[in-house]
Design an enzyme around this catalytic site. Structure first.
Site: not given
Ligand code: PMP
Length: 294
Positions: A34, A151-153, A156
């Site tokens: 995201f 990586c903005k996975s 979270y």
């Protein structure tokens, strides 16, 4: 919420009817990516940089993007307009899509893309004026060779574990160290410290190899500091450096630039918002209020 609209796979749907499948691997496994993006005065700040990072995150997890960068650029603007907003927070999410109960991502039909536009106020105004208190979390940041923090996975949980520590300690943010014990970043923000070296301020921030998300706000602040003639060093940062810093602040799309005046109950520098932090906060405001799009 009443009139707001969510963009899902090319369609704008009333927010209260927007839904995705319970078989979506984004939900079942946190398998997705995201971006959090801001619009100021009708302009989307650094949209190109956000989309570039999104596509890099997709590449890292072998996720096939169902739309081109130009199509998503258009979709973000369309969603903002459909919600009649010139200022707001935009959440652009891409999940692996609907699949089977197994992990196999290649069995998912097609990635699900959705865009939410909403208002955001992350921290109270008082904290921006007088500084916030934070702690150091015991939870370390994900090992870069396990799941790279670059990586903005959508997973979270690593950050949420540290956020729980912060909230339980009565503060809003926590510093996360990496597997080597060096300072990496906070749960949702990058970290900067200022050291006044023989009357010359130096801005210090952990480098990308510390295992951090390469924040778009971080990069903007580095640019603004360099333009202002402030030396910026990206280097290993320890808790010693944090405790002995003259100033400290955090950066993030939602948080913007927020000063920190206490870490682990210790005052940082004078215990008040420092002059370099103030200068960069003021400059940041000018830029976001007037910035051309990139
Ligand atoms: N680090 C983490 C872990 C984040 O989640 C974020 C975004 N919330 C940031 C740093 C800041 O990145 P950006 O400036 O691109 O929002």
């Amino acid at each position: 919420m009443a009139d707001s609209r969510v963009w899902i796979n090319g369609e704008l749907i009333p927010a209260d009817q927007a839904s995705i499948s319970v078989f979506d691997h984004g939900l079942l496994y946190g398998d997705g990516i995201f971006e959090g993006i801001r619009a100021y005065n009708g302009r989307v700040l650094k949209l190109t940089s956000h989309l570039k990072r999104l596509y890099e995150s997709a590449g890292y997890i072998s996720l096939k993007m169902p739309y081109s960068i130009d199509e998503l650029d258009q979709a973000v603007r369309e969603t903002l307009a459909a919600n009649d907003k010139t200022d707001g927070y935009i959440r652009l999410c891409v999940t692996r899509g609907t699949g089977t109960m197994g992990l196999n991502p290649y069995l998912c039909e097609k990635a699900t893309v959705f865009i939410i536009v909403c208002d955001i106020k992350l921290y109270p105004a008082e904290m921006y004026e007088h500084g916030m208190a934070i702690i150091t979390a015991a939870t370390i940041r994900n090992h870069p060779e396990a799941l790279s923090p670059r990586c903005k996975s959508m997973n979270y949980l690593n950050n949420i574990m540290a956020k729980i520590e912060a909230i339980n300690a009565g503060v809003a943010e926590a510093i996360m160290c990496n597997h080597q014990g060096h300072v990496a970043e906070c749960t949702g923000d990058n970290l900067f410290l200022v050291k006044h070296e023989s009357d010359k301020p130096v801005l210090i921030t952990p480098g990308l190899n510390a295992g951090i998300l390469e924040g778009i706000t971080r990069n903007l602040v580095i640019e603004l500091a360099e333009e202002a003639g402030i030396e910026v060093r990206q280097m290993d940062v320890t808790r010693y450096d944090v405790y002995t810093a003259d100033e400290l602040f955090l950066t993030g799309t939602a948080a913007e630039v927020i000063p920190v005046t206490k870490v682990d109950a210790r005052p940082i520098g004078t215990g008040k918002v420092g002059p370099i932090s103030q200068q960069l906060i003021t400059r940041f405001r000018e830029v976001v209020d007037n910035a051309p799009e990139d």
